[in-house]
Structure formats: structure tokens, C-alpha cells
Design a protein around this motif. Structure first.
Motif, PDB file in Angstrom:
ATOM      1  N   THR A 149       0.843  -1.208   0.000  1.00 48.65           N
ATOM      2  CA  THR A 149       0.000   0.000   0.000  1.00 48.65           C
ATOM      3  C   THR A 149       0.874   1.252   0.000  1.00 48.65           C
ATOM      4  OG1 THR A 149      -1.657  -1.225   1.268  1.00 48.65           O
ATOM      5  CG2 THR A 149      -1.881   1.174   1.230  1.00 48.65           C
ATOM      6  N   LEU A 150       1.873   1.250   0.867  1.00 52.58           N
ATOM      7  CA  LEU A 150       2.793   2.395   0.916  1.00 52.58           C
ATOM      8  C   LEU A 150       3.547   2.525  -0.405  1.00 52.58           C
ATOM      9  CD1 LEU A 150       4.264   4.667   2.418  1.00 52.58           C
ATOM     10  CD2 LEU A 150       5.828   2.949   3.337  1.00 52.58           C
ATOM     11  N   LEU A 151       3.997   1.401  -0.974  1.00 47.13           N
ATOM     12  CA  LEU A 151       4.765   1.469  -2.226  1.00 47.13           C
ATOM     13  C   LEU A 151       3.925   2.038  -3.362  1.00 47.13           C
ATOM     14  CD1 LEU A 151       7.181  -1.464  -2.914  1.00 47.13           C
ATOM     15  CD2 LEU A 151       7.555   0.739  -1.834  1.00 47.13           C
ATOM     16  N   ARG A 152       2.656   1.667  -3.399  1.00 53.63           N
ATOM     17  CA  ARG A 152       1.800   2.221  -4.455  1.00 53.63           C
ATOM     18  C   ARG A 152       1.699   3.732  -4.307  1.00 53.63           C
ATOM     19  NH1 ARG A 152      -2.146   4.830  -6.101  1.00 53.63           N
ATOM     20  NH2 ARG A 152      -3.193   4.334  -8.061  1.00 53.63           N
ATOM     21  N   ALA A 153       1.531   4.182  -3.068  1.00 54.77           N
ATOM     22  CA  ALA A 153       1.407   5.629  -2.828  1.00 54.77           C
ATOM     23  C   ALA A 153       2.711   6.350  -3.205  1.00 54.77           C
ATOM     24  CB  ALA A 153       1.056   5.879  -1.361  1.00 54.77           C
ATOM     25  N   LEU A 154       3.841   5.747  -2.892  1.00 49.34           N
ATOM     26  CA  LEU A 154       5.138   6.355  -3.258  1.00 49.34           C
ATOM     27  C   LEU A 154       5.294   6.403  -4.777  1.00 49.34           C
ATOM     28  CD1 LEU A 154       7.421   4.573  -0.624  1.00 49.34           C
ATOM     29  CD2 LEU A 154       7.057   7.050  -0.766  1.00 49.34           C
ATOM     30  N   ALA A 155       4.923   5.293  -5.435  1.00 50.76           N
ATOM     31  CA  ALA A 155       5.056   5.240  -6.898  1.00 50.76           C
ATOM     32  C   ALA A 155       4.129   6.259  -7.553  1.00 50.76           C
ATOM     33  CB  ALA A 155       4.753   3.832  -7.401  1.00 50.76           C
ATOM     34  N   ALA A 156       2.916   6.385  -7.009  1.00 51.09           N
ATOM     35  CA  ALA A 156       1.949   7.324  -7.588  1.00 51.09           C
ATOM     36  C   ALA A 156       2.498   8.751  -7.554  1.00 51.09           C
ATOM     37  CB  ALA A 156       0.632   7.253  -6.820  1.00 51.09           C
ATOM     38  N   ASP A 157       3.251   9.068  -6.509  1.00 50.26           N
ATOM     39  CA  ASP A 157       3.818  10.422  -6.378  1.00 50.26           C
ATOM     40  C   ASP A 157       5.208  10.541  -7.009  1.00 50.26           C
ATOM     41  OD1 ASP A 157       1.529  11.079  -5.085  1.00 50.26           O
ATOM     42  OD2 ASP A 157       2.396  11.168  -3.062  1.00 50.26           O
ATOM     43  N   GLN A 158       5.603   9.518  -7.789  1.00 48.30           N
ATOM     44  CA  GLN A 158       6.901   9.541  -8.490  1.00 48.30           C
ATOM     45  C   GLN A 158       8.061   9.694  -7.512  1.00 48.30           C
ATOM     46  OE1 GLN A 158       7.156   9.812 -12.205  1.00 48.30           O
ATOM     47  NE2 GLN A 158       5.061   9.107 -12.074  1.00 48.30           N
ATOM     48  N   LEU A 159       7.962   9.024  -6.367  1.00 52.22           N
ATOM     49  CA  LEU A 159       8.993   9.206  -5.342  1.00 52.22           C
ATOM     50  C   LEU A 159       9.965   8.031  -5.258  1.00 52.22           C
ATOM     51  CD1 LEU A 159       6.732  10.756  -2.539  1.00 52.22           C
ATOM     52  CD2 LEU A 159       8.417  11.939  -3.976  1.00 52.22           C
ATOM     53  N   ILE A 160       9.732   6.977  -6.045  1.00 55.03           N
ATOM     54  CA  ILE A 160      10.649   5.832  -6.008  1.00 55.03           C
ATOM     55  C   ILE A 160      11.713   6.015  -7.086  1.00 55.03           C
ATOM     56  CG2 ILE A 160      10.872   3.321  -6.281  1.00 55.03           C
ATOM     57  CD1 ILE A 160       8.023   3.022  -5.259  1.00 55.03           C
ATOM     58  N   ASP A 161      12.968   6.095  -6.662  1.00 56.35           N
ATOM     59  CA  ASP A 161      14.065   6.249  -7.628  1.00 56.35           C
ATOM     60  C   ASP A 161      14.581   4.901  -8.098  1.00 56.35           C
ATOM     61  OD1 ASP A 161      14.322   9.179  -7.475  1.00 56.35           O
ATOM     62  OD2 ASP A 161      14.794   8.761  -5.378  1.00 56.35           O
ATOM     63  N   ASP A 162      14.704   3.952  -7.171  1.00 53.93           N
ATOM     64  CA  ASP A 162      15.238   2.625  -7.481  1.00 53.93           C
ATOM     65  C   ASP A 162      14.321   1.575  -6.870  1.00 53.93           C
ATOM     66  OD1 ASP A 162      17.599   4.557  -6.655  1.00 53.93           O
ATOM     67  OD2 ASP A 162      18.472   3.160  -8.111  1.00 53.93           O
ATOM     68  N   LEU A 163      14.197   0.457  -7.569  1.00 51.76           N
ATOM     69  CA  LEU A 163      13.468  -0.690  -7.015  1.00 51.76           C
ATOM     70  C   LEU A 163      14.394  -1.899  -7.076  1.00 51.76           C
ATOM     71  CD1 LEU A 163      10.881  -2.253  -6.112  1.00 51.76           C
ATOM     72  CD2 LEU A 163      10.330  -2.505  -8.537  1.00 51.76           C
ATOM     73  N   ILE A 164      14.630  -2.500  -5.916  1.00 49.49           N
ATOM     74  CA  ILE A 164      15.361  -3.768  -5.880  1.00 49.49           C
ATOM     75  C   ILE A 164      14.298  -4.844  -5.651  1.00 49.49           C
ATOM     76  CG2 ILE A 164      17.163  -5.142  -4.752  1.00 49.49           C
ATOM     77  CD1 ILE A 164      18.287  -2.626  -6.015  1.00 49.49           C
ATOM     78  N   PHE A 165      14.044  -5.577  -6.688  1.00 58.89           N
ATOM     79  CA  PHE A 165      12.946  -6.560  -6.667  1.00 58.89           C
ATOM     80  C   PHE A 165      13.551  -7.963  -6.694  1.00 58.89           C
ATOM     81  CE2 PHE A 165       9.626  -8.583  -9.720  1.00 58.89           C
ATOM     82  CZ  PHE A 165       9.082  -9.319  -8.680  1.00 58.89           C
ATOM     83  N   THR A 166      13.302  -8.717  -5.639  1.00 57.59           N
ATOM     84  CA  THR A 166      13.786 -10.091  -5.566  1.00 57.59           C
ATOM     85  C   THR A 166      12.671 -11.043  -5.987  1.00 57.59           C
ATOM     86  OG1 THR A 166      15.163  -9.466  -3.693  1.00 57.59           O
ATOM     87  CG2 THR A 166      14.828 -11.817  -4.035  1.00 57.59           C
ATOM     88  N   VAL A 167      12.980 -11.907  -6.945  1.00 57.79           N
ATOM     89  CA  VAL A 167      12.013 -12.923  -7.362  1.00 57.79           C
ATOM     90  C   VAL A 167      12.378 -14.230  -6.665  1.00 57.79           C
ATOM     91  CG1 VAL A 167      10.922 -14.120  -9.292  1.00 57.79           C
ATOM     92  CG2 VAL A 167      11.807 -11.789  -9.611  1.00 57.79           C
ATOM     93  N   SER A 168      11.452 -14.683  -5.829  1.00 58.63           N
ATOM     94  CA  SER A 168      11.672 -15.902  -5.047  1.00 58.63           C
ATOM     95  C   SER A 168      11.169 -17.104  -5.855  1.00 58.63           C
ATOM     96  CB  SER A 168      10.884 -15.765  -3.735  1.00 58.63           C
ATOM     97  OG  SER A 168      10.854 -16.984  -3.048  1.00 58.63           O
ATOM     98  N   PRO A 169      11.913 -18.205  -5.866  1.00 56.46           N
ATOM     99  CA  PRO A 169      11.533 -19.342  -6.709  1.00 56.46           C
ATOM    100  C   PRO A 169      10.412 -20.178  -6.089  1.00 56.46           C
ATOM    101  CG  PRO A 169      13.528 -19.853  -5.519  1.00 56.46           C
ATOM    102  CD  PRO A 169      13.190 -18.441  -5.148  1.00 56.46           C
ATOM    103  N   LEU A 170       9.252 -19.530  -5.899  1.00 53.87           N
ATOM    104  CA  LEU A 170       8.094 -20.217  -5.313  1.00 53.87           C
ATOM    105  C   LEU A 170       6.836 -19.836  -6.078  1.00 53.87           C
ATOM    106  CD1 LEU A 170       8.626 -19.499  -1.491  1.00 53.87           C
ATOM    107  CD2 LEU A 170       8.909 -21.706  -2.636  1.00 53.87           C
ATOM    108  N   LEU A 171       5.866 -20.725  -6.076  1.00 55.67           N
ATOM    109  CA  LEU A 171       4.523 -20.407  -6.552  1.00 55.67           C
ATOM    110  C   LEU A 171       3.620 -20.412  -5.328  1.00 55.67           C
ATOM    111  CD1 LEU A 171       4.426 -22.614  -9.778  1.00 55.67           C
ATOM    112  CD2 LEU A 171       4.688 -20.126  -9.639  1.00 55.67           C
ATOM    113  N   VAL A 172       2.882 -19.330  -5.115  1.00 56.76           N
ATOM    114  CA  VAL A 172       2.136 -19.169  -3.868  1.00 56.76           C
ATOM    115  C   VAL A 172       0.619 -19.205  -4.081  1.00 56.76           C
ATOM    116  CG1 VAL A 172       1.686 -17.519  -1.989  1.00 56.76           C
ATOM    117  CG2 VAL A 172       4.023 -17.888  -2.771  1.00 56.76           C
ATOM    118  N   ALA A 173       0.158 -18.575  -5.178  1.00 56.52           N
ATOM    119  CA  ALA A 173      -1.286 -18.430  -5.441  1.00 56.52           C
ATOM    120  C   ALA A 173      -2.010 -17.772  -4.266  1.00 56.52           C
ATOM    121  CB  ALA A 173      -1.896 -19.788  -5.802  1.00 56.52           C
ATOM    122  N   GLY A 174      -3.327 -17.997  -4.129  1.00 54.35           N
ATOM    123  CA  GLY A 174      -4.070 -17.358  -3.049  1.00 54.35           C
ATOM    124  C   GLY A 174      -4.308 -15.891  -3.320  1.00 54.35           C
TER     125      GLY A 174
END
Ligand SMILES: NC(=O)c1ccc[n+]([C@@H]2O[C@H](COP(=O)([O-])OP(=O)(O)OC[C@H]3O[C@@H](n4cnc5c(N)ncnc54)[C@H](OP(=O)(O)O)[C@@H]3O)[C@@H](O)[C@H]2O)c1
Length: 251
Positions: free
Chosen positions: A189-214
Motif C-alpha cells: 500500500t505504501l509502495l503504491r502511494a510512493l510510486a503514484a507520487d513519483q517518489l521511487i528512484d530505485d526498485l530492488i525486486f527479488t524474485v523468489s523461486p516459489l509459486l504461492v497463489a491465493g
């Protein structure tokens, strides 16, 4: 044994978490205008889910935790949503090694922990984080609810209802707390609000080798962006089956 990271480029050599984070150049960051450079760090499963049983821990591994700790060790402050602080039971931010390294380079032992909450959930003050002796905490709120630290050094910044914005929080961190580099650890929720205001300069996104669904949240929660916001891929590392993607905001 320390985790290692293999760059996907043909010339990529394995590096440790220290060198991986060094490549972000956080030490030289000045921020943009009167706000800190903001790095968001999130992990999700291969199907995009950001939590397992309501927490991110089930997605992680030592390699991911090492990157997060290294990021924390290199920023002036972290910014975390109140729901994440509570759900993830925030306590000590760094281990002894990182604290000693920061002190040796003239920094306070821990980064400031900042949060933004219109309501101010009373559970926040019960967190172990609020009992850490040398932890500085800044809370931005519109609520007049009282909140007390049990050992930490707490600053509560209150705004009039309807006046609390992320941009004003970031400017306050920059101007009044000397924050030039800020790590946001979510949540969605916070990240969406930051992105909406163009406040995120860098994103370090880790992709975990799992399938979760739900129905767990994805990296960002909330209304769809129309049009979607663009990212530029700066670098990719792998450690075992985990992928680490460094994006910047497309300008
Ligand atoms: N996979 C990952 O890397 C990762 C990382 C972090 C969290 N998570 C998971 O995400 C879940 C929690 O995330 P979440 O999205 O529910 O909560 P969150 O983002 O941690 O916190 C949401 C709260 O932040 C406050 N807030 C957000 N934007 C605001 C703004 N612009 N102005 C004022 N206040 C604002 C609001 O608090 P008030 O309601 O008090 O106003 C809002 O309810 C947990 O399951 C956690 O485990 C996963």
C-alpha cells in the motif's frame, strides 16, 4: 558461508552482498531536489505474491536477507508502512557487524526508522523496535493519539487532517533529519502511494523461486495506474534460484 551473486551478463563475476549494494552508489547520493534518494526493496514469488501466510519471511532466503541488511546498513533511514511494521514484528534492524561498520565510518549505529500513518495503530508502540535503546524513530501522522517509545528516541510529527503527504514526510526527513538515502521496505500500500507520487528512484525486486497463489498482495496494492508506470532495468543478479532485479524509474 556468504551468499554469492552471479551477474547474468557474459562477463558477470560472482560478488557478495556488499559489492552488489556498492554498485548502487548510495554513498554519493544527494537526493532529488529537497528529498532523499529513495530505494524500494521488495520480494515476491514467481507468481508475484508478496507474502506467505501474511508475512514476507516465507519468501526469503539468506541471499535475500543479506541484500536487505546491506541496504539497511547503507542508508540514512528506512521508511516502512505501519501494517508491515506490525505484521513483520519489527525489532533490531542490523546485526552487530553492520552496526560496527556504520560506527567506524562515522554513521549512527542504526538508520532512522520512519513510518507514516493517518490512524496511528496503538500496536505500533508495542513493537520491539520501540524498545531499542539506540534506535531513532520518526512517526508521521494526522492522529492525535498518543504514542510513546520504551527506550527508542521517538519523534512524532503531526499534521492537520488531510495535510499529511509522502512528499512532505520525505522533505522533513531530508531537511530536519539529514536523510539523503532512504530505503522503503514496503508494504504494497505504501509502495503504491510512493510510486503514484513519483517518489521511487530505485526498485530492488527479488524474485523468489516459489509459486504461492491465493490472495496475498502483489508488490503494489491499490488502484491501477492508467497508464502503467515505466521502469528501466539497470542490472540483474542471481543467487542460486533467486533473481535480484535493479530497476530505476523511467523518466
Ligand atoms: N514481500 C515483501 O517484500 C513485503 C514487504 C513489506 C510488506 N509485505 C507484506 O505486506 C503486508 C502489509 O502491507 P500493506 O500494504 O497491507 O500495508 P503497509 O503498506 O505496510 O501499510 C499501509 C498503511 O500505511 C499507511 N499509509 C500508506 N500510504 C500512506 C499515505 N500516503 N499517507 C498516509 N498513510 C499512508 C496507512 O496507514 P493508516 O491506515 O494508519 O493511515 C496504510 O493503512 C504484510 O502481509 C507484509 O508481510 C511484504
Amino acid at each position: 558461508m556468504s551468499p554469492s551473486y552471479q551477474a547474468l551478463a557474459a562477463v558477470g563475476a560472482a560478488v557478495g552482498a556488499v559489492e552488489l549494494i556498492e554498485q548502487l552508489g548510495l554513498g554519493a547520493s544527494a537526493g532529488e531536489g529537497k528529498r532523499p534518494r529513495l530505494v524500494a526493496a521488495m520480494i515476491a514469488s514467481a507468481d508475484g505474491r508478496a507474502a506467505v501466510d501474511g508475512r514476507a519471511g516465507g519468501l526469503g532466503a539468506p541471499a535475500d536477507r543479506a541484500v536487505l541488511r546491506e541496504l539497511r546498513a547503507n542508508v540514512d533511514a528506512i521508511l516502512v508502512g505501519p501494517t508491515t511494521l506490525i505484521d513483520e514484528r519489527y525489532s533490531t534492524l542490523l546485526d552487530a557487524d553492520h552496526r560496527e561498520r556504520r560506527i567506524a565510518s562515522g554513521l549512527p549505529a542504526e538508520p532512522i526508522a520512519a513510518t507514516i500513518s493517518r490512524r496511528l495503530d496503538p500496536q505500533l508502540a508495542q513493537l520491539q523496535l520501540f524498545a531499542q535503546q539506540d534506535q531513532r524513530i520518526v512517526v508521521y501522522t494526522e492522529s492525535d493519539q498518543q504514542i510513546e517509545a520504551r527506550g527508542a528516541e521517538l519523534t512524532v510529527s503531526r499534521s492537520e487532517p488531510g495535510k499529511l503527504t509522502l512528499a512532505s514526510c520525505l522533505e522533513d526527513l531530508y531537511s530536519n533529519h539529514g536523510v539523503r538515502t532512504l530505503l522503503s521496505e514496503g508494504g504494497p500500500t505504501l509502495l503504491r502511494a510512493l510510486a503514484a507520487d513519483q517518489l521511487i528512484d530505485d526498485l530492488i525486486f527479488t524474485v523468489s523461486p516459489l509459486l504461492v497463489a491465493g490472495s496475498a498482495p502483489t508488490l503494489l496494492s491499490g488502484e491501477a495506474f492508467e497508464p502503467p508506470l515505466g521502469l528501466a532495468l539497470e542490472n540483474v543478479w542471481r543467487s542460486d534460484d533467486f533473481l535480484f532485479l535493479h530497476y530505476t524509474r523511467q523518466r
